[in-house]
Design an enzyme around this catalytic site. Structure first.
Site, mmCIF file in Angstrom:
data_model
loop_
_atom_site.group_PDB
_atom_site.id
_atom_site.type_symbol
_atom_site.label_atom_id
_atom_site.label_comp_id
_atom_site.label_asym_id
_atom_site.label_seq_id
_atom_site.Cartn_x
_atom_site.Cartn_y
_atom_site.Cartn_z
ATOM 1 N N TYR A 108 0.814 -1.214 0.000
ATOM 2 C CA TYR A 108 0.000 0.000 0.000
ATOM 3 C C TYR A 108 0.857 1.277 0.000
ATOM 4 O O TYR A 108 0.340 2.367 0.119
ATOM 5 C CB TYR A 108 -0.932 0.008 1.219
ATOM 6 N N ASP A 170 -1.596 -11.006 8.825
ATOM 7 C CA ASP A 170 -0.717 -12.046 8.279
ATOM 8 C C ASP A 170 0.736 -11.852 8.680
ATOM 9 O O ASP A 170 1.442 -12.799 8.964
ATOM 10 C CB ASP A 170 -0.791 -12.045 6.743
ATOM 11 N N HIS A 420 4.732 -6.489 -4.460
ATOM 12 C CA HIS A 420 3.305 -6.677 -4.687
ATOM 13 C C HIS A 420 2.506 -5.421 -4.428
ATOM 14 O O HIS A 420 2.930 -4.501 -3.730
ATOM 15 C CB HIS A 420 2.766 -7.818 -3.818
ATOM 16 N N TYR A 501 -11.438 -1.327 -0.232
ATOM 17 C CA TYR A 501 -11.481 -0.883 1.170
ATOM 18 C C TYR A 501 -10.238 -0.116 1.567
ATOM 19 O O TYR A 501 -10.212 0.520 2.604
ATOM 20 C CB TYR A 501 -11.711 -2.088 2.092
ATOM 21 N N ARG A 502 -9.217 -0.131 0.733
ATOM 22 C CA ARG A 502 -7.922 0.431 1.115
ATOM 23 C C ARG A 502 -7.062 0.370 -0.136
ATOM 24 O O ARG A 502 -7.293 -0.480 -0.989
ATOM 25 C CB ARG A 502 -7.348 -0.487 2.189
#
Ligand code: ADP
Length: 558
Positions: A108, A170, A420, A501-502
């Site tokens: 993110y 995680d 990622h 959502y983000r």
């Protein structure tokens, strides 16, 4: 642009001269001490690439060039009073500041600011105390730098694990506070982190300090002469979220309206028994039926935790990199994916859940869960001891009882120089919608030459569908493809009424623009609040697509 002179950062804050920046750094050092101010002057600063030693100044997994999202300097306040002073100083100099707790917001944007040249505020570096763990009330009060490992280890070291558990995501290296303000999730019954927070202390953009909820009511025993941030808080601050009047906490999540300096978090009481499990489903087409089975069980809380339904390639990528399965450079075909599932003794979809409570409770629950999923032909049921070498199952066994790890870092190595991005739309817990989202996201991944890797994370009434877009960060073509997939998917999804959502800092504008009901009414409201609380637009401009009045949003578009 004038050429850089010695000591200049790689990127100055917008509109700030080198000389003025130097004065600013001196003033910052006056607040926090020289050791807590680092100008980002050297290319080497951009070499951090590991989750274990994350960059505090740029996005390690950037899909754009390394300098697209880079801080001019990083400051590490030692206490909340210094956070307040930094906010006032940034207002005086009109320099944007981007707060973060640890900077492990991987996928993110990490610690990176949206506006290059912002001052990074590394809250976790010095402000990392577990202020309190209250066993009777089952909560903790933490500072920004407290990681999931820290909080879990605290419970272990104080022999409290038999009483209290933490809920962990995680990866355990991020902060409890940072993950919660981003509305992240974990996998125990307390998996919705924002839902399970209670009480915040926040520094507003102008440097004022507020405590939300019951924290607004002074503790009569507190020393009124101490600085506000040091005053003993109200004893119910971490027990009741809402206090009196408008409930403000939500406005400090995914937002640019405050720097959160303390937060309460509810801890789960040890349920008195635990059993994790994995259910494998053999066929790709089973997805529809599985999700239809999940819905009533989850809504009815027979599924007690936040379970996950993982695509085989997510598990496969934890077990080995792409090369260990194939020499092909094309997206894996269904036959190839079936072969991988067979080799790993897994299904095309693999469901990880857990039962909580004493044995008689678990036994009854298990009968219901097993009975329901047995309707899927070929479903197989496993406990961790049935597959001792299955590293995913063994790790989920820990994660679902709040024991943190970093095992899931492995899947990022699916490709060489793996990095990622997450594409994370919300899905109804419905077979039709799950199948439609899977079909769309897989198709777009394959058009870009990528394998579909993803998981459905089942919340109370919806699923966070997390698509893991793995790319090669050293290959500009691969970065471009990943960027293409995600921005195309944002558009595709919005056309179908699906929203994320983000997101990563590079996609914030695009996603914010899809939440445009009634002529962008929500954005207009957000902008009004932003401009009222932060008239100079210094706190995290551009965060979640909200640009202050002092910025021309169009010229910052990506
Ligand atoms: P993590 O702790 O998981 O490593 P980060 O520290 O990278 O997460 O934080 C993720 C994002 O959350 C940041 O980029 C920032 O937007 C927001 N954030 C984190 N901590 C704070 C904080 N203390 N106050 C305000 N916003 C924060």
């Amino acid at each position: 642009d004038s050429p850089r002179t010695a000591g200049d950062p790689i990127c100055l804050p917008p509109g700030i001269s080198s000389a003025r920046f130097k004065t600013f750094l001196l003033r910052l050092a006056g607040i926090c001490g020289e050791d807590n101010v680092t100008a980002i002057t050297k290319e080497e600063e951009l070499h951090h690439e590991s989750y274990l030693e994350p960059s505090k100044c740029h996005d390690m997994f950037s899909i754009m060039n390394k300098e697209a999202f880079i801080a001019s300097a990083v400051v590490s306040p030692r206490h909340t009073g210094e956070v307040q002073a930094i906010m006032r100083l940034c207002n005086e100099f009109e320099i944007p500041v981007w707060p973060f707790s640890i900077g492990r917001n991987v996928g993110y944007g990490g610690a990176a600011p949206r506006v290059p040249g912002s001052l990074g505020m590394d809250l976790g570096c010095n402000m990392n105390k577990i202020i309190k763990v209250d066993v009777d009330g089952a909560y903790a009060l933490v500072e920004p730098g407290v990681t999931y490992f820290d909080l879990h280890n605290y419970l272990v070291e104080h022999n409290l694990r038999d009483k209290l558990w933490v809920d962990v995501p995680d990866l355990g290296g991020g902060s409890v506070l940072g993950n919660t303000v981003e509305r992240g999730v974990g996998y125990t019954p307390y998996g919705d982190h924002y839902m399970m927070h209670c009480g915040m202390e926040v520094v507003l953009p102008n440097g004022e300090l507020v405590r939300t909820g019951m924290g607004a009511l002074p503790n009569p025993k507190a020393d009124p002469n101490a600085p506000a941030y040091e005053q003993e808080p109200n004893e119910s601050w971490q027990l009741f979220n809402y206090g009196f009047g408008p409930y403000n906490d939500g406005t400090f999540t995914q937002s640019s309206l405050g720097v959160v300096t303390k937060m309460g978090v509810w801890l789960m009481t040890n349920p008195g028994g635990y059993q994790s499990y994995m259910i494998t489903f053999p066929r790709d087409e089973d997805l529809h039926q599985i999700v239809e089975i999940i819905r009533p069980l989850r809504v009815g809380m027979v599924l007690q935790n936040v379970p996950t339904l993982r695509h085989i390639l997510l598990d496969a990528a934890v077990h080995g990199d792409r090369k260990s399965y194939t020499d092909s450079d094309k997206p894996l075909t269904d036959d190839e994916i079936d072969a991988i599932a067979k080799k790993l003794n897994l299904g095309r979809w693999n469901f990880y859940g857990a039962l909580y409570g004493p044995a008689p409770v678990r036994e009854v629950m298990w009968q219901v869960v097993k009975g329901a999923f047995s309707q899927v032909p070929g479903a197989k049921f496993y406990f961790p001891e049935d597959q001792p070498d299955n590293i995913v199952l063994q790790t989920r066994h820990n994660t679902l009882q709040g024991i943190p790890s970093v095992t899931e870092l492995k899947w990022v190595d699916w490709l060489p120089n793996g990095a990622h991005l997450f594409f994370s739309p919300i899905a109804k817990v419905s077979g039709d919608e799950a199948v439609a989202q899977y079909a769309l996201t897989r198709k777009r991944c394959e058009q870009a030459g990528l394998d579909f890797i993803g998981t459905f994370v089942v919340g109370m009434r919806e699923m966070h569908h997390i698509v893991c877009l793995v790319f090669n960060r050293k290959d500009p073509k691969s970065c471009e493809k990943a960027h293409w997939v995600i921005s195309t998917l944002v558009q595709d999804a919005a056309e179908r009424g699906w929203g994320e959502y983000r997101t990563h800092i590079a996609l914030m504008d695009q996603i914010a623009q899809t939440y445009n009901f009634n002529d962008n009414a929500q954005m207009k409201l957000n902008e009004r609040i932003k401009n009222a609380l932060d008239p100079k637009g210094i706190l995290a401009p551009g965060k979640n697509g909200i640009w202050p009045q002092t910025y021309d949003a169009k010229s910052w578009a990506i």
